[in-house]
Enzyme design. Structure first.
Site, PDB file in Angstrom:
ATOM      1  N   HIS A 143       0.924  -1.199   0.064  1.00 56.43           N
ATOM      2  CA  HIS A 143      -0.065  -0.084  -0.181  1.00 56.43           C
ATOM      3  C   HIS A 143       1.001   1.310   0.279  1.00 56.43           C
ATOM      4  CE1 HIS A 143      -3.666  -1.902   1.876  1.00 56.43           C
ATOM      5  NE2 HIS A 143      -3.290  -2.874   0.698  1.00 56.43           N
ATOM      6  N   GLU A 181       0.745   3.980   1.595  1.00 58.36           N
ATOM      7  CA  GLU A 181       1.236   4.599   3.021  1.00 58.36           C
ATOM      8  C   GLU A 181       2.264   3.639   3.663  1.00 58.36           C
ATOM      9  OE1 GLU A 181      -3.213   4.951   2.939  1.00 58.36           O
ATOM     10  OE2 GLU A 181      -1.827   3.630   2.094  1.00 58.36           O
ATOM     11  N   CYS A 185      -6.095   2.090   5.198  1.00 54.74           N
ATOM     12  CA  CYS A 185      -6.960   0.743   5.671  1.00 54.74           C
ATOM     13  C   CYS A 185      -6.337   0.407   7.146  1.00 54.74           C
ATOM     14  CB  CYS A 185      -6.404  -0.469   4.872  1.00 54.74           C
ATOM     15  SG  CYS A 185      -4.702  -0.980   4.955  1.00 54.74           S
ATOM     16  N   CYS A 227      -2.484  -0.137   7.474  1.00 52.94           N
ATOM     17  CA  CYS A 227      -1.698   1.087   7.253  1.00 52.94           C
ATOM     18  C   CYS A 227      -1.892   2.080   8.587  1.00 52.94           C
ATOM     19  CB  CYS A 227      -2.159   1.787   5.976  1.00 52.94           C
ATOM     20  SG  CYS A 227      -1.713   1.006   4.474  1.00 52.94           S
TER      21      CYS A 227
END
Length: 155
Positions: A54, A56, A84, A87
């Site tokens: 992801h 992040e 999410c 993260c």
């Protein structure tokens, strides 16, 4: 003049748009400390087949490696989409002090980009989640954490 929160967010969104334009998912992140960008990243889940890639998390990894520190205290992250739970947990673990997002889970829902169901799952205790989590320690196993602590102190 120092860039503003809005400028950093515009950059995260531009990263997301460019990533989506090249076949990736529409997520970008910019990690900042004291007005300076430490890392930029896009979601690479499709490109790498890594479900943890992801934007992040990748920004956190890049910044931590650049600083040679697992602590990102004093940092702020700008994410194109609502982070999410994975993260968000990583942000807590490394000490990020704040996070901004442009697009909400509600806005992503119609496109399959919401993580609201994961947040709901995590409100249940570990034993009440759909993914079973159970303790299992082999017979005779003990002292792992004690051994680690002794190694930290040195000889």
């Amino acid at each position: 003049m120092e860039p503003s929160n809005e400028e950093f967010m515009r950059e995260a969104i531009a990263l997301a748009r460019a990533n989506a334009g090249s076949g990736g998912r529409p997520f970008g992140a910019v990690l900042v400390r004291d007005g300076q960008v430490l890392a930029r990243a896009v979601n690479e889940v499709i490109q790498t087949n890594d479900p943890t890639a992801h934007a992040e998390l990748l920004a956190i990894r890049k910044a931590s490696q650049g600083l040679r520190s697992a602590s990102l205290r004093g940092c702020v992250i700008y994410a194109s989409g609502h982070p999410c739970p994975m993260c968000l947990a990583a942000m807590h673990l490394c000490g990020i002090q704040g996070a901004f997002f442009a697009y909400s889970n509600e806005e992503g829902e119609a496109f399959g980009l919401s993580t609201a169901s994961l947040y709901a799952q995590l409100t249940r205790g570990p034993q009440g989640q759909s993914l079973p989590l159970r303790p299992l320690r082999p017979a005779g196993e003990q002292g792992l954490y004690d051994a680690w602590k002794r190694q930290q102190r040195g000889p």
